[in-house]
Scaffold this motif. Structure first.
Motif, PDB file in Angstrom:
ATOM      1  N   LEU A 103       0.877  -1.315   0.030  1.00 49.47           N
ATOM      2  CA  LEU A 103       0.116  -0.031  -0.082  1.00 49.47           C
ATOM      3  C   LEU A 103       0.791   1.393   0.126  1.00 49.47           C
ATOM      4  O   LEU A 103       0.608   2.245  -0.607  1.00 49.47           O
ATOM      5  CB  LEU A 103      -0.993  -0.086   1.203  1.00 49.47           C
ATOM      6  N   ILE A 104       1.747   1.180   0.732  1.00 50.51           N
ATOM      7  CA  ILE A 104       2.785   2.359   0.789  1.00 50.51           C
ATOM      8  C   ILE A 104       3.584   2.479  -0.475  1.00 50.51           C
ATOM      9  O   ILE A 104       3.492   3.755  -0.871  1.00 50.51           O
ATOM     10  CB  ILE A 104       3.679   2.206   2.122  1.00 50.51           C
ATOM     11  N   GLN A 105       3.995   1.402  -0.906  1.00 48.71           N
ATOM     12  CA  GLN A 105       4.880   1.434  -2.396  1.00 48.71           C
ATOM     13  C   GLN A 105       3.950   2.319  -3.427  1.00 48.71           C
ATOM     14  O   GLN A 105       4.455   2.826  -4.389  1.00 48.71           O
ATOM     15  CB  GLN A 105       5.007   0.126  -2.949  1.00 48.71           C
ATOM     16  N   CYS A 106       2.710   1.803  -3.425  1.00 50.21           N
ATOM     17  CA  CYS A 106       1.637   2.213  -4.351  1.00 50.21           C
ATOM     18  C   CYS A 106       1.813   3.959  -4.434  1.00 50.21           C
ATOM     19  O   CYS A 106       1.794   4.479  -5.653  1.00 50.21           O
ATOM     20  CB  CYS A 106       0.202   2.016  -4.030  1.00 50.21           C
ATOM     21  N   ALA A 107       1.605   4.561  -3.142  1.00 51.75           N
ATOM     22  CA  ALA A 107       1.920   5.916  -3.185  1.00 51.75           C
ATOM     23  C   ALA A 107       3.124   6.408  -3.391  1.00 51.75           C
ATOM     24  O   ALA A 107       3.302   7.560  -4.569  1.00 51.75           O
ATOM     25  CB  ALA A 107       1.694   6.473  -1.734  1.00 51.75           C
ATOM     26  N   ASP A 108       4.370   5.669  -3.154  1.00 48.35           N
ATOM     27  CA  ASP A 108       5.568   6.182  -3.632  1.00 48.35           C
ATOM     28  C   ASP A 108       5.857   6.246  -4.915  1.00 48.35           C
ATOM     29  O   ASP A 108       6.344   6.944  -5.771  1.00 48.35           O
ATOM     30  CB  ASP A 108       6.563   5.196  -2.715  1.00 48.35           C
ATOM     31  N   ILE A 109       5.249   5.222  -5.687  1.00 50.00           N
ATOM     32  CA  ILE A 109       5.192   4.857  -7.155  1.00 50.00           C
ATOM     33  C   ILE A 109       4.693   6.082  -7.825  1.00 50.00           C
ATOM     34  O   ILE A 109       5.246   6.377  -8.910  1.00 50.00           O
ATOM     35  CB  ILE A 109       5.147   3.398  -7.519  1.00 50.00           C
ATOM     36  N   ARG A 110       3.598   6.426  -7.419  1.00 45.63           N
ATOM     37  CA  ARG A 110       2.859   7.463  -7.997  1.00 45.63           C
ATOM     38  C   ARG A 110       3.587   8.729  -8.133  1.00 45.63           C
ATOM     39  O   ARG A 110       3.690   9.487  -9.227  1.00 45.63           O
ATOM     40  CB  ARG A 110       1.474   7.662  -7.428  1.00 45.63           C
ATOM     41  N   LYS A 111       4.149   8.846  -6.967  1.00 47.18           N
ATOM     42  CA  LYS A 111       5.015  10.161  -6.765  1.00 47.18           C
ATOM     43  C   LYS A 111       6.245  10.135  -7.728  1.00 47.18           C
ATOM     44  O   LYS A 111       6.444  10.974  -8.470  1.00 47.18           O
ATOM     45  CB  LYS A 111       5.484  10.221  -5.477  1.00 47.18           C
ATOM     46  N   GLU A 112       6.897   9.064  -7.678  1.00 46.18           N
ATOM     47  CA  GLU A 112       8.012   8.932  -8.624  1.00 46.18           C
ATOM     48  C   GLU A 112       7.632   8.887 -10.230  1.00 46.18           C
ATOM     49  O   GLU A 112       8.086   9.597 -10.637  1.00 46.18           O
ATOM     50  CB  GLU A 112       8.545   7.203  -8.452  1.00 46.18           C
ATOM     51  N   ILE A 113       6.446   8.304 -10.602  1.00 48.63           N
ATOM     52  CA  ILE A 113       5.878   8.726 -11.982  1.00 48.63           C
ATOM     53  C   ILE A 113       5.640   9.881 -12.213  1.00 48.63           C
ATOM     54  O   ILE A 113       6.096  10.572 -13.192  1.00 48.63           O
ATOM     55  CB  ILE A 113       4.698   7.739 -12.242  1.00 48.63           C
ATOM     56  N   GLU A 114       5.069  10.730 -11.238  1.00 51.86           N
ATOM     57  CA  GLU A 114       5.105  12.247 -11.648  1.00 51.86           C
ATOM     58  C   GLU A 114       6.196  12.892 -11.664  1.00 51.86           C
ATOM     59  O   GLU A 114       6.355  13.849 -12.360  1.00 51.86           O
ATOM     60  CB  GLU A 114       4.210  12.748 -10.240  1.00 51.86           C
TER      61      GLU A 114
END
Length: 148
Positions: free
Chosen positions: A11-22
């Motif tokens: 769950l935490i990784q999903c948020a971090d990956i979204r930020k990285e994509i941005e």
């Protein structure tokens, strides 16, 4: 318990990956603007000295091919990186959805789903759930993630 901790990490990784994509998207956008500027400006000119004893001055003009090619290569690599991140995010979201389905508390399942899958803000989550404040849903989420 270790399995639950691993699932919560997803769950935490999903948020971090979204930020990285941005962040990668922003870098791509900046690089595309630089490439467009190079194309629009076309040729560049420079003055050099040479000739008889270095006393003659020449103006040279041309398209900056090395810089253009380098930036295009970097752009290609960043786009590939973003594609990989997007695939990773889809995989993590699938894992997250499986984990969320196993949450027994309906309110918590909704909070976690709205935050991690739909990527809503705390305010939007509180509004969707109703009868909650941003802080209450955020604290409930953080307590849930911190459990076990």
């Amino acid at each position: 318990c270790a399995s639950v901790a691993i699932e919560k990490e997803v769950l935490i990784q999903c948020a971090d990956i979204r930020k990285e994509i941005e962040e990668v998207r922003q870098r791509i956008s900046k690089l595309e603007a630089q490439i467009a500027r190079i194309k629009n400006e076309g040729t560049v000119t420079d003055k050099v000295s040479g000739g008889i004893g270095g006393r003659q001055h020449f103006t040279i003009e041309g398209f900056p091919h090395p810089e253009y090619r380098r930036k295009k290569t970097i752009l290609y690599m960043r786009k590939q990186r973003m594609e990989k991140l997007e695939i990773t995010l889809l995989e993590k979201l699938s894992q997250a959805e499986e984990f969320i389905e196993g949450i027994t508390d309906s309110r918590m399942r909704r909070i976690v789903s709205l935050r991690c899958v739909e990527n809503l803000s705390w305010r939007e989550i509180a509004s969707r759930i109703g009868g909650n404040t941003e802080d209450s849903v955020r604290m409930a989420f953080n307590r849930f993630i911190g459990e076990k």
